[in-house]
Scaffold this active site. Structure first.
Site, PDB file in Angstrom:
ATOM      1  N   ALA A  81       0.826  -1.206   0.000  1.00 42.79           N
ATOM      2  CA  ALA A  81       0.000   0.000   0.000  1.00 42.79           C
ATOM      3  C   ALA A  81       0.865   1.263   0.000  1.00 42.79           C
ATOM      4  CB  ALA A  81      -0.911  -0.015   1.224  1.00 42.79           C
ATOM      5  N   PRO A  82       0.290   2.375  -0.473  1.00 46.93           N
ATOM      6  CA  PRO A  82       1.008   3.653  -0.502  1.00 46.93           C
ATOM      7  C   PRO A  82       0.761   4.470   0.775  1.00 46.93           C
ATOM      8  CG  PRO A  82      -1.044   3.896  -1.656  1.00 46.93           C
ATOM      9  CD  PRO A  82      -1.046   2.503  -1.091  1.00 46.93           C
ATOM     10  N   TRP A  83       1.321   5.680   0.805  1.00 42.73           N
ATOM     11  CA  TRP A  83       1.277   6.491   2.024  1.00 42.73           C
ATOM     12  C   TRP A  83       0.149   7.520   2.035  1.00 42.73           C
ATOM     13  CZ3 TRP A  83       1.513  11.029  -0.379  1.00 42.73           C
ATOM     14  CH2 TRP A  83       2.336  11.173  -1.505  1.00 42.73           C
ATOM     15  N   LYS A 125       1.992  -4.890   3.425  1.00 42.57           N
ATOM     16  CA  LYS A 125       3.141  -4.002   3.634  1.00 42.57           C
ATOM     17  C   LYS A 125       2.710  -2.568   3.395  1.00 42.57           C
ATOM     18  CE  LYS A 125       6.487  -2.240   1.188  1.00 42.57           C
ATOM     19  NZ  LYS A 125       6.605  -0.973   1.929  1.00 42.57           N
ATOM     20  N   PRO A 126       2.550  -1.776   4.473  1.00 42.64           N
ATOM     21  CA  PRO A 126       2.251  -0.361   4.264  1.00 42.64           C
ATOM     22  C   PRO A 126       3.516   0.374   3.821  1.00 42.64           C
ATOM     23  CG  PRO A 126       2.374  -0.849   6.623  1.00 42.64           C
ATOM     24  CD  PRO A 126       2.672  -2.137   5.894  1.00 42.64           C
ATOM     25  N   SER A 148       2.413   3.664  -7.363  1.00 45.34           N
ATOM     26  CA  SER A 148       2.693   4.331  -8.632  1.00 45.34           C
ATOM     27  C   SER A 148       2.745   3.324  -9.787  1.00 45.34           C
ATOM     28  CB  SER A 148       4.027   5.058  -8.535  1.00 45.34           C
ATOM     29  OG  SER A 148       5.055   4.124  -8.288  1.00 45.34           O
ATOM     30  N   ALA A 173       5.002   3.224 -12.070  1.00 43.65           N
ATOM     31  CA  ALA A 173       6.390   2.761 -12.269  1.00 43.65           C
ATOM     32  C   ALA A 173       6.675   1.540 -11.389  1.00 43.65           C
ATOM     33  CB  ALA A 173       7.359   3.890 -11.949  1.00 43.65           C
ATOM     34  N   GLU A 225      -3.627  -1.241  -8.524  1.00 40.23           N
ATOM     35  CA  GLU A 225      -4.288   0.073  -8.447  1.00 40.23           C
ATOM     36  C   GLU A 225      -3.185   1.109  -8.557  1.00 40.23           C
ATOM     37  OE1 GLU A 225      -7.435   0.775  -8.222  1.00 40.23           O
ATOM     38  OE2 GLU A 225      -8.369  -1.084  -7.565  1.00 40.23           O
TER      39      GLU A 225
HETATM   40  P1  NAD Z   1       5.029   3.928  -4.625  1.00 41.23           P
HETATM   41  O1  NAD Z   1       4.736   3.169  -5.857  1.00 41.23           O
HETATM   42  O2  NAD Z   1       6.327   4.646  -4.533  1.00 41.23           O
HETATM   43  O3  NAD Z   1       4.975   2.980  -3.355  1.00 41.23           O
HETATM   44  C1  NAD Z   1       3.835   2.200  -3.057  1.00 41.23           C
HETATM   45  C2  NAD Z   1       4.254   1.044  -2.169  1.00 41.23           C
HETATM   46  O4  NAD Z   1       5.125   0.197  -2.920  1.00 41.23           O
HETATM   47  C3  NAD Z   1       5.022   1.432  -0.900  1.00 41.23           C
HETATM   48  O5  NAD Z   1       4.619   0.579   0.155  1.00 41.23           O
HETATM   49  C4  NAD Z   1       6.470   1.149  -1.287  1.00 41.23           C
HETATM   50  O6  NAD Z   1       7.300   0.839  -0.181  1.00 41.23           O
HETATM   51  C5  NAD Z   1       6.299  -0.074  -2.169  1.00 41.23           C
HETATM   52  N1  NAD Z   1       7.388  -0.313  -3.115  1.00 41.23           N
HETATM   53  C6  NAD Z   1       8.283   0.572  -3.621  1.00 41.23           C
HETATM   54  N2  NAD Z   1       9.128  -0.055  -4.464  1.00 41.23           N
HETATM   55  C7  NAD Z   1       8.758  -1.357  -4.506  1.00 41.23           C
HETATM   56  C8  NAD Z   1       9.226  -2.500  -5.213  1.00 41.23           C
HETATM   57  N3  NAD Z   1      10.271  -2.428  -6.029  1.00 41.23           N
HETATM   58  N4  NAD Z   1       8.586  -3.685  -5.023  1.00 41.23           N
HETATM   59  C9  NAD Z   1       7.516  -3.777  -4.201  1.00 41.23           C
HETATM   60  N5  NAD Z   1       7.033  -2.728  -3.503  1.00 41.23           N
HETATM   61  C10 NAD Z   1       7.636  -1.524  -3.657  1.00 41.23           C
HETATM   62  O7  NAD Z   1       3.797   4.914  -4.421  1.00 41.23           O
HETATM   63  P2  NAD Z   1       3.608   5.999  -3.282  1.00 41.23           P
HETATM   64  O8  NAD Z   1       4.513   7.139  -3.606  1.00 41.23           O
HETATM   65  O9  NAD Z   1       3.662   5.377  -1.940  1.00 41.23           O
HETATM   66  O10 NAD Z   1       2.068   6.429  -3.511  1.00 41.23           O
HETATM   67  C11 NAD Z   1       1.672   7.301  -4.475  1.00 41.23           C
HETATM   68  C12 NAD Z   1       1.202   6.565  -5.724  1.00 41.23           C
HETATM   69  O11 NAD Z   1       0.151   5.674  -5.381  1.00 41.23           O
HETATM   70  C13 NAD Z   1       0.618   7.494  -6.752  1.00 41.23           C
HETATM   71  O12 NAD Z   1       1.074   7.102  -8.031  1.00 41.23           O
HETATM   72  C14 NAD Z   1      -0.886   7.259  -6.637  1.00 41.23           C
HETATM   73  O13 NAD Z   1      -1.621   7.557  -7.780  1.00 41.23           O
HETATM   74  C15 NAD Z   1      -0.930   5.821  -6.304  1.00 41.23           C
HETATM   75  N6  NAD Z   1      -2.215   5.476  -5.681  1.00 41.23           N
HETATM   76  C16 NAD Z   1      -3.134   4.800  -6.430  1.00 41.23           C
HETATM   77  C17 NAD Z   1      -4.363   4.483  -5.875  1.00 41.23           C
HETATM   78  C18 NAD Z   1      -5.407   3.747  -6.673  1.00 41.23           C
HETATM   79  O14 NAD Z   1      -6.391   3.340  -6.091  1.00 41.23           O
HETATM   80  N7  NAD Z   1      -5.230   3.555  -7.970  1.00 41.23           N
HETATM   81  C19 NAD Z   1      -4.655   4.846  -4.553  1.00 41.23           C
HETATM   82  C20 NAD Z   1      -3.686   5.538  -3.829  1.00 41.23           C
HETATM   83  C21 NAD Z   1      -2.461   5.840  -4.405  1.00 41.23           C
END
Ligand code: NAD
Length: 504
Positions: A158-160, A184-185, A238, A240, A259
């Site tokens: 999950a994201p932050w 994993k948050p 994200s 990416a 998502e």
């Molecule tokens: P992020 O992709 O950087 O991180 C998300 C999660 O992935 C975190 O827990 C992070 O620790 C983990 N992570 C990072 N690298 C990883 C890897 N190589 N393997 C596995 N896990 C990994 O995103 P963020 O910056 O935390 O959140 C913002 C993003 O989330 C934005 O792009 C937003 O649009 C997206 N988001 C989407 C939704 C949806 O419902 N579609 C909802 C909320 C946020």
């Protein structure tokens, strides 16, 4: 009244919740949770190691047969109690969510926490409505039916931006369907996810059904996705990182739910209620300081309303009150971190070369200078193919562009890689119907932008991912269907055996 309490003491045992027990990570690496409104550390803990992930997956695996064997009614009862425990602890959840994210307390209190309680209550009910298609004699010689079964241990990431709601969206459909989960948050915002898992235990949900590992994405996240005992990956984050997660999940043949990012268009036709559209654009772009995957980010306004819309949004944005998240009158809190604030500022600075910054475009000074604050920002007249129109900024920045024909407005709305959410603003039912039909997004609002509801699905089109959170549709991700077929003839030589035995 906010009930403040010392967070370091509350989570003194660590930030890993495995098999119903809070414990310290074993990576040897410390990490800080920082209040983005002040820049001060509010909690420090040891990150999870891959061995901690293994322990959490083992706990989830051990809990799975017992939990999967409960009746829907038993799971429903436990989840109703879960919703009640969350509601009792609402003030604590709101406090911690605002502290770790910098969210205005009115947002945590009125949106994040009650939304999560309602989600829990929804899935308590939905647990009793899992069903397959009707049984029948489709072949004539057999009776077929479909069993809908849990799939096993789910690994979620999950994201932050909405830590509590994201934990709820991941955990609830998974456990309502009889699965167990390791979540994993994001490592910068682990606290309300842990509280959520602890509340599940208080409600009587067995140890090991909900586990939390708090570690870095690259090692712990990837280890969870690739783990051989995890049967499904559900990722929110994200695009990416989602691509990397998809590679690992695919190479280990896992079910996958993604998502991802968004860049929601906000399309205003020339018959729209201008006042409603202006208010909707400001609220829809600034919610959660713009760190919302469905936030309004690109306003396309039909030429006759364009100048009035730009002036109206700029004026309303200037009146939005930035401040201490715990002051009930604060409208806009800081971004999640100083790094995120600087990233957002970078987009706006680069845009000055090709567009007009009509409002905001700077960090505030004075008392707010130490926090990760950024003023509500409106950018006008950027080219459609420019970075600020195409890329996900994830901050309080709205871009506005004019259009002439309805067709052009809809085409521009569809012209990014994303497809999570969109809105159309019009009083003409035919225009609204066309926009909802032709805009490629998982949700299209008409004359509003942002509301979500437990009963309705949330999920993306295009590079915003696939699969659904919330609603009964999420069970498609968290269950598998099995075809069961009974022979009704009781004969040794079936008709179809001719293909093997011929006429013998
Ligand atoms: P992020 O992709 O950087 O991180 C998300 C999660 O992935 C975190 O827990 C992070 O620790 C983990 N992570 C990072 N690298 C990883 C890897 N190589 N393997 C596995 N896990 C990994 O995103 P963020 O910056 O935390 O959140 C913002 C993003 O989330 C934005 O792009 C937003 O649009 C997206 N988001 C989407 C939704 C949806 O419902 N579609 C909802 C909320 C946020």
């Amino acid at each position: 009244m906010v009930n403040r309490f010392p967070v370091q003491d509350r989570f003194a045992d660590g930030a890993q919740y495995i098999g119903g027990r809070l414990r310290a990570g074993t990576s040897g690496r410390r990490h800080a949770v920082v209040d983005p409104a002040t820049g001060e550390k509010v909690y420090e803990y040891e990150l999870a190691s891959t061995a901690d992930v293994d322990a959490a997956v083992a706990a989830a695996r051990e809990a799975f047969p017992g939990w999967a064997a409960t009746t829907p009614g038993e799971r429903s009862d436990a989840m109703h109690r879960f919703a009640a425990v969350l509601a009792e602890q609402a003030d604590d959840f709101a406090y911690v969510e605002s502290l770790q994210c910098g969210k205005p307390i009115k947002l945590s209190t009125e949106f994040d926490v009650p939304g999560s309680v309602d989600n829990t209550a929804f899935f308590a009910g939905a647990a009793r409505h899992l069903e397959g298609k009707s049984a029948g004699e489709y072949s004539g010689d057999h009776t077929s039916y479909v069993r809908r079964e849990p799939i096993g241990v789910v690994g979620s990431i999950a994201p932050w931006n909405y830590p509590l709601q994201m934990a709820a969206w991941k955990v609830l459909p998974a456990i309502a369907a009889g699965n167990t989960i390791v979540l994993k948050p994001a490592e910068i915002t682990p606290l309300t996810s842990i509280m959520f898992a602890q509340a599940a235990k208080e409600a009587g949900i067995p140890d090991g059904v909900v586990n939390i590992v708090t570690g870095a994405g690259k090692d712990v996240g990837e280890h969870l996705v690739g783990h051989p005992d995890v049967v499904m990956t559900s990722f929110t984050g994200s695009t990416a990182v989602g691509k990397r997660v998809a590679e690992i999940a695919t190479s280990t043949v896992k079910r996958l739910h993604l998502e991802l990012g968004g860049k929601a268009p906000f399309v205003v036709f020339d018959d729209a209620d201008l006042e409603a559209a202006v208010h909707g654009a400001v609220a829809g772009s600034l919610i959660n300081t713009g760190q919302d995957c469905t936030a309004a980010t690109r306003a396309y306004v039909q030429r006759p309303l364009y100048d009035a819309f730009v002036a109206g949004v700029a004026e309303l944005m200037d009146g939005v009150r930035l401040g201490d998240p715990f002051d009930p009158s604060t409208d806009l809190g800081p971004l999640i971190s100083h790094a995120q604030r600087d990233r957002v500022a970078g987009f706006v600075e680069r845009a000055r070369a090709y567009a007009r910054v009509v409002a905001g475009g700077e960090a505030p000074g004075g008392d707010l200078a130490k926090g990760a604050y950024y003023r509500p920002t409106l950018v006008a007249d950027a080219p459609q193919d420019s970075e600020i129109v195409q890329a996900e900024i994830f901050g309080p920045v709205l871009v506005v562009l004019p259009f002439d024909t309805d067709e052009e407005g809809i085409a521009l709305a569809n012209d990014t890689p994303y497809g999570l959410a969109a809105s159309a603003w019009t009083r003409d039912v035919f225009r609204a119907n066309r926009a909802t039909r032709e805009i490629k997004a998982g949700c299209v609002w008409v004359n509003d932008h942002i509301p979500i509801i437990s009963e309705m699905p949330h999920g993306g089109y295009k590079a915003s991912g696939f699969g659904k959170d919330m609603s009964a549709y999420s069970f498609e991700e968290y269950t598998q269907v099995k075809h069961v077929m009974y022979d009704n003839t009781a004969v040794a030589r079936k008709d179809w055996h001719r293909t093997i035995f011929g006429d013998r």
